[in-house]
Design a protein around this motif. Structure first.
Motif, PDB file in Angstrom:
ATOM      1  N   VAL A  99      49.863  54.138  54.569  1.00 36.67           N
ATOM      2  CA  VAL A  99      50.910  53.520  53.640  1.00 36.67           C
ATOM      3  C   VAL A  99      51.170  51.943  54.293  1.00 36.67           C
ATOM      4  N   GLY A 100      51.206  51.886  55.682  1.00 40.03           N
ATOM      5  CA  GLY A 100      51.366  50.603  56.131  1.00 40.03           C
ATOM      6  C   GLY A 100      50.348  49.734  55.953  1.00 40.03           C
ATOM      7  N   GLY A 101      49.071  50.106  56.082  1.00 43.82           N
ATOM      8  CA  GLY A 101      47.836  49.289  55.713  1.00 43.82           C
ATOM      9  C   GLY A 101      47.773  48.959  54.418  1.00 43.82           C
ATOM     10  N   PHE A 102      48.162  49.700  53.286  1.00 44.07           N
ATOM     11  CA  PHE A 102      48.191  49.407  52.091  1.00 44.07           C
ATOM     12  C   PHE A 102      49.179  48.274  51.541  1.00 44.07           C
ATOM     13  N   THR A 103      50.434  48.747  52.193  1.00 44.22           N
ATOM     14  CA  THR A 103      51.594  47.604  51.929  1.00 44.22           C
ATOM     15  C   THR A 103      51.203  46.283  52.571  1.00 44.22           C
ATOM     16  N   HIS A 104      50.493  46.325  53.332  1.00 41.04           N
ATOM     17  CA  HIS A 104      50.095  44.927  54.157  1.00 41.04           C
ATOM     18  C   HIS A 104      49.341  44.307  53.386  1.00 41.04           C
ATOM     19  N   SER A 105      48.115  44.992  52.699  1.00 41.68           N
ATOM     20  CA  SER A 105      47.406  44.357  51.886  1.00 41.68           C
ATOM     21  C   SER A 105      47.592  44.111  50.779  1.00 41.68           C
ATOM     22  N   MET A 106      48.565  44.748  49.991  1.00 44.26           N
ATOM     23  CA  MET A 106      49.085  44.408  48.734  1.00 44.26           C
ATOM     24  C   MET A 106      49.885  43.244  48.767  1.00 44.26           C
ATOM     25  N   ILE A 107      50.465  43.093  49.671  1.00 50.56           N
ATOM     26  CA  ILE A 107      51.263  41.713  49.865  1.00 50.56           C
ATOM     27  C   ILE A 107      50.395  40.425  49.904  1.00 50.56           C
ATOM     28  N   GLN A 108      49.430  40.716  50.777  1.00 53.92           N
ATOM     29  CA  GLN A 108      48.607  39.679  50.876  1.00 53.92           C
ATOM     30  C   GLN A 108      47.880  39.488  49.679  1.00 53.92           C
ATOM     31  N   ILE A 109      47.410  40.235  48.822  1.00 58.78           N
ATOM     32  CA  ILE A 109      46.628  40.160  47.716  1.00 58.78           C
ATOM     33  C   ILE A 109      47.712  39.429  46.414  1.00 58.78           C
ATOM     34  N   LEU A 110      48.871  40.235  46.545  1.00 57.25           N
ATOM     35  CA  LEU A 110      49.706  39.786  45.487  1.00 57.25           C
ATOM     36  C   LEU A 110      50.233  38.212  45.394  1.00 57.25           C
ATOM     37  N   PHE A 111      49.981  37.731  46.681  1.00 57.56           N
ATOM     38  CA  PHE A 111      50.422  36.550  47.019  1.00 57.56           C
ATOM     39  C   PHE A 111      49.335  35.340  46.577  1.00 57.56           C
ATOM     40  N   VAL A 112      48.081  35.569  47.018  1.00 61.47           N
ATOM     41  CA  VAL A 112      47.025  34.832  46.848  1.00 61.47           C
ATOM     42  C   VAL A 112      46.450  34.940  45.525  1.00 61.47           C
ATOM     43  N   PHE A 113      46.336  36.166  44.946  1.00 61.42           N
ATOM     44  CA  PHE A 113      45.772  36.376  43.517  1.00 61.42           C
ATOM     45  C   PHE A 113      46.432  35.466  42.461  1.00 61.42           C
ATOM     46  N   ASN A 114      47.479  35.093  42.285  1.00 59.36           N
ATOM     47  CA  ASN A 114      48.432  34.387  41.525  1.00 59.36           C
ATOM     48  C   ASN A 114      48.374  32.890  41.667  1.00 59.36           C
ATOM     49  N   LEU A 115      47.926  32.353  42.945  1.00 60.62           N
ATOM     50  CA  LEU A 115      47.830  30.846  43.431  1.00 60.62           C
ATOM     51  C   LEU A 115      46.838  30.198  42.511  1.00 60.62           C
ATOM     52  N   PRO A 116      47.276  28.880  42.131  1.00 60.96           N
ATOM     53  CA  PRO A 116      46.309  27.940  41.294  1.00 60.96           C
ATOM     54  C   PRO A 116      45.244  27.358  42.088  1.00 60.96           C
ATOM     55  N   PHE A 117      44.103  28.074  41.931  1.00 58.67           N
ATOM     56  CA  PHE A 117      42.838  27.178  42.462  1.00 58.67           C
ATOM     57  C   PHE A 117      42.112  26.507  41.217  1.00 58.67           C
ATOM     58  N   CYS A 118      42.321  25.478  41.268  1.00 58.13           N
ATOM     59  CA  CYS A 118      42.247  24.394  40.141  1.00 58.13           C
ATOM     60  C   CYS A 118      40.998  23.249  40.727  1.00 58.13           C
ATOM     61  N   GLY A 119      40.360  23.335  41.881  1.00 60.62           N
ATOM     62  CA  GLY A 119      39.710  22.158  42.128  1.00 60.62           C
ATOM     63  C   GLY A 119      38.652  22.611  42.813  1.00 60.62           C
ATOM     64  N   PRO A 120      38.689  22.191  44.425  1.00 56.23           N
ATOM     65  CA  PRO A 120      37.573  22.464  45.156  1.00 56.23           C
ATOM     66  C   PRO A 120      37.561  24.070  45.483  1.00 56.23           C
ATOM     67  N   ASN A 121      36.012  24.337  45.678  1.00 49.94           N
ATOM     68  CA  ASN A 121      35.940  25.936  45.979  1.00 49.94           C
ATOM     69  C   ASN A 121      34.907  26.112  47.001  1.00 49.94           C
ATOM     70  N   ILE A 122      34.956  25.273  48.114  1.00 50.48           N
ATOM     71  CA  ILE A 122      34.023  25.299  49.156  1.00 50.48           C
ATOM     72  C   ILE A 122      34.832  26.002  50.387  1.00 50.48           C
ATOM     73  N   ILE A 123      34.657  26.981  50.767  1.00 49.50           N
ATOM     74  CA  ILE A 123      35.223  27.568  51.977  1.00 49.50           C
ATOM     75  C   ILE A 123      34.352  27.409  53.304  1.00 49.50           C
ATOM     76  N   ASP A 124      34.658  26.804  54.337  1.00 45.88           N
ATOM     77  CA  ASP A 124      34.066  26.417  55.690  1.00 45.88           C
ATOM     78  C   ASP A 124      34.207  28.037  56.562  1.00 45.88           C
ATOM     79  N   HIS A 125      33.780  28.811  55.945  1.00 45.18           N
ATOM     80  CA  HIS A 125      33.987  30.141  56.476  1.00 45.18           C
ATOM     81  C   HIS A 125      32.655  31.265  56.044  1.00 45.18           C
ATOM     82  N   PHE A 126      32.610  32.438  56.633  1.00 40.95           N
ATOM     83  CA  PHE A 126      31.478  33.323  56.165  1.00 40.95           C
ATOM     84  C   PHE A 126      32.340  34.354  55.197  1.00 40.95           C
TER      85      PHE A 126
END
Length: 314
Positions: A148-175
């Motif tokens: 439950v703790g892991g699911f709650t933590h993960s849902m908070i993360q995904i809900l915030f980032v999923f609705n953010l506007p990605f409208c330009g650069p798409n290059i991530i300096d990561h793996f």
């Protein structure tokens, strides 16, 4: 994704652009992933098959190994395959899925480590009441609370980032896809979301880490009442837990308990707790635990005996 989001995929720059370096890393990470899978699967199978490993400590250890298997699988195969590809891309949906899975199992693992520390506290500080306190029902409740703790933590993360506007650069300096690299691509102010990230991930890591260190301090202080042999056995078990906790939490605190800013060293630090730590966990627990080593020897002898019987039948 409509007008809100023009990005359908992200391009991952990976760990290095050097072809020779990519080949070396491919071999290294492939071997690490194989060792991770074999080591953690072996622990799960041994705990299931060995009656001597029926205590709550080994129940939680098997759960930790299962989490490491899935956690590592959500990251390592993509990393390994990308080292052979010229273009390293990931779709928006796959990126969100990776983000959700890694934080679900990473968050669950954090709470499992707390449950393991509580188990050791009861075993060492209240040995006469251990079986009464750490009964099957309590173990299942602690496991459920971890999920439950892991699911709650993960849902908070995904809900915030999923609705953010990605409208330009798409290059991530990561793996891989993670919150900080993704927030760097958002075309809006991310100050509030950055604070939420620190509160959700960073504060969780810091509070749990302090809680674990204090609990192990109490445990080690109580060992003065034990015999020399009892102290040796308890110290061996606790030192394994402390090593795992330190290896997991120190880099996580560095990554998530700071203002959202991407450093060039971030992806190399991320490698440590996403790739190396899941491999080290079974090695630390098996090499420093006599019961695990004895069970492994018995299992190996049983398999050899069965193999000899099978061959003699032919």
């Amino acid at each position: 994704m409509g007008e809100r989001n023009n990005v359908t995929e992200f391009v991952l720059l990976g760990l290095t652009q050097d072809p020779a370096g990519q080949k070396v890393l491919f071999v290294m990470f492939l071997l690490i992933y194989i060792v991770t899978m074999v080591g953690n699967l072996l622990i799960v199978l041994m705990v299931i098959a060995s009656p001597s490993l029926g205590s709550p400590m080994y129940f939680f250890l098997a759960c930790l190994s299962f989490l490491d298997i899935v956690y590592s699988t959500s990251i390592s195969p993509k990393l390994i395959m990308d080292l052979l590809c010229d273009e390293k891309s990931i779709s928006f949906t796959a990126c969100m899925s990776q983000l959700f899975i890694e934080h679900l199992f990473g968050g669950t693992e954090i709470v499992i480590l707390v449950a393991m520390a509580y188990d050791r506290y009861v075993a060492i500080c209240k040995p006469l009441h251990y079986l009464t306190i750490m009964n099957r029902k309590v173990c299942i409740i602690l496991l459920g609370f971890s999920w439950v703790g892991g699911f709650t933590h993960s849902m908070i993360q995904i809900l915030f980032v999923f609705n953010l506007p990605f409208c330009g650069p798409n290059i991530i300096d990561h793996f891989m896809c993670d919150m900080s690299p993704l927030l760097g691509l958002v075309c809006t102010d991310t100050y509030f979301i950055g604070l939420t990230l620190i509160a959700n991930g960073g504060a969780m890591c810091i509070v749990v880490f302090i809680l674990l260190i204090v609990s192990y301090g109490i445990i080690l202080k109580s060992l003065k009442n034990y015999s020399q042999e009892g102290r040796r056995k308890a110290l061996s078990t606790c030192s394994s837990h402390i090593m795992v906790v330190t290896l997991f939490f120190v880099p996580c605190i560095f990554m998530y308990a700071r203002p959202v800013y991407n450093f060039s060293s971030d992806k190399y630090i991320t490698v440590f707790y996403t790739v190396f730590t899941p491999m080290l966990n079974p090695l630390i627990y098996t090499l420093r635990n006599s019961e695990m080593k004895n069970s492994m020897q018995k299992l190996w002898c049983t398999l050899l005996t069965m193999d000899r019987i099978r061959l003699s039948c032919y």
